[in-house]
Enzyme design. Sequence first.
Site, short mmCIF file in Angstrom:
data_model
loop_
_atom_site.label_atom_id
_atom_site.label_comp_id
_atom_site.label_asym_id
_atom_site.label_seq_id
_atom_site.Cartn_x
_atom_site.Cartn_y
_atom_site.Cartn_z
CG HIS A 138 -1.83 -1.18 1.28
ND1 HIS A 138 -1.51 -2.31 2.02
CD2 HIS A 138 -3.01 -1.45 0.67
CE1 HIS A 138 -2.47 -3.20 1.87
NE2 HIS A 138 -3.38 -2.71 1.07
N GLY A 145 -6.33 11.74 8.05
CA GLY A 145 -7.10 10.74 7.32
C GLY A 145 -7.17 11.06 5.84
NE ARG A 158 -7.75 17.83 7.32
CZ ARG A 158 -8.79 17.36 8.01
NH1 ARG A 158 -8.60 16.47 8.96
NH2 ARG A 158 -10.01 17.78 7.74
NE ARG A 205 -4.71 -0.74 -3.19
CZ ARG A 205 -5.36 -1.82 -2.76
NH1 ARG A 205 -6.42 -1.68 -1.98
NH2 ARG A 205 -4.95 -3.03 -3.08
NE ARG A 256 -7.68 10.47 14.02
CZ ARG A 256 -8.23 11.10 12.98
NH1 ARG A 256 -7.53 11.28 11.88
NH2 ARG A 256 -9.47 11.57 13.04
CB ILE A 257 -2.97 15.91 12.38
CG1 ILE A 257 -2.44 15.41 11.02
CG2 ILE A 257 -1.82 16.18 13.32
CD1 ILE A 257 -1.62 16.45 10.27
N GLY A 258 -6.36 15.20 12.86
CA GLY A 258 -7.63 15.06 12.18
C GLY A 258 -8.73 15.83 12.86
CB SER A 259 -12.00 16.82 11.77
OG SER A 259 -12.40 15.74 10.96
CG MET A 313 -14.75 7.47 12.56
SD MET A 313 -15.54 7.41 10.93
CE MET A 313 -15.68 5.64 10.68
CD GLU A 314 -9.79 7.80 11.37
OE1 GLU A 314 -10.60 7.57 10.45
OE2 GLU A 314 -9.84 8.82 12.07
CB SER A 333 -14.74 19.46 12.15
OG SER A 333 -15.17 18.12 12.36
CG ASP A 334 -18.81 17.29 13.57
OD1 ASP A 334 -19.36 16.45 14.29
OD2 ASP A 334 -17.80 17.03 12.87
NE ARG A 357 -16.59 19.74 8.02
CZ ARG A 357 -17.09 18.97 8.98
NH1 ARG A 357 -16.44 17.89 9.36
NH2 ARG A 357 -18.22 19.27 9.56
#
Length: 234
Positions: free
Chosen positions: A4, A20, A24, A43, A87-90, A180-181, A203-204, A217
């Site tokens: 991958h 994710g 981004r 991918r 991890r950097i995310g919302s 989710m991660e 973000s929400d 976002r």
Amino acid sequence: MTIHIGAKPGDIAETVLLPGDPYRAKWAAETFLENPVCVNQVRGMLGFTGTWKGNRVTIHGSGMGMPSLSIYANELIAEYNAQTLIRIGSCGAMQETVKLRDVILAMTSSSLSTPSSGIFRELNFAPCADYGLLRAAADAAAAKGVTTHVGGIYSSDVFYDERPDLNEQMVRHGILGVEMEAAELYNLAARHGRRALAVLTVSDHLLTHQALPSEDRETGFGAMVEIALQAAFA
């Protein structure tokens, strides 16, 4: 090179930031790294390596959900010797005191299941962040004046959740936000002796139903990236 990840040996830094969204990753690399080079696009999952204040950094997409993150984190650790994974995310807020654009530093991450559940079997393993990273991120956020919350989060198996009863218990028990991660990232870091942290921008909001527009976002999360970078090299 793995199934991958098309990067060559040496292309991946020991410090990896994991958004994710692959776009981004592209935005963060082009915004915060010097001389970023695309090292993976298998991918459509983009990865870039460059430098930040003289330190090599890779910013690599992980996809949505724990199964996807597990694939990339496993390969980054086993084949590319990644030592620090952030991890950097919302995320969605689950407490009234947490507001849009606030940053959450995930001390622990609860979950119904993870890809690692088959290993633990009957054990309810409690995955947690690396304390050194957590402390450094909290210090970096305070220095920047960013409103930050440190505590437990929930890593969900699904995006469109239909368990209001479970959400009520999360709120009742002080869970700060949902994503989710992170739970699987923390599991893998514990298993392989690596450092891991999740730095999340709200973000929400599950209680107020407020949400940031889609353009925010991608480009409105700069503080989160800077906090992660400063924590990695504190």
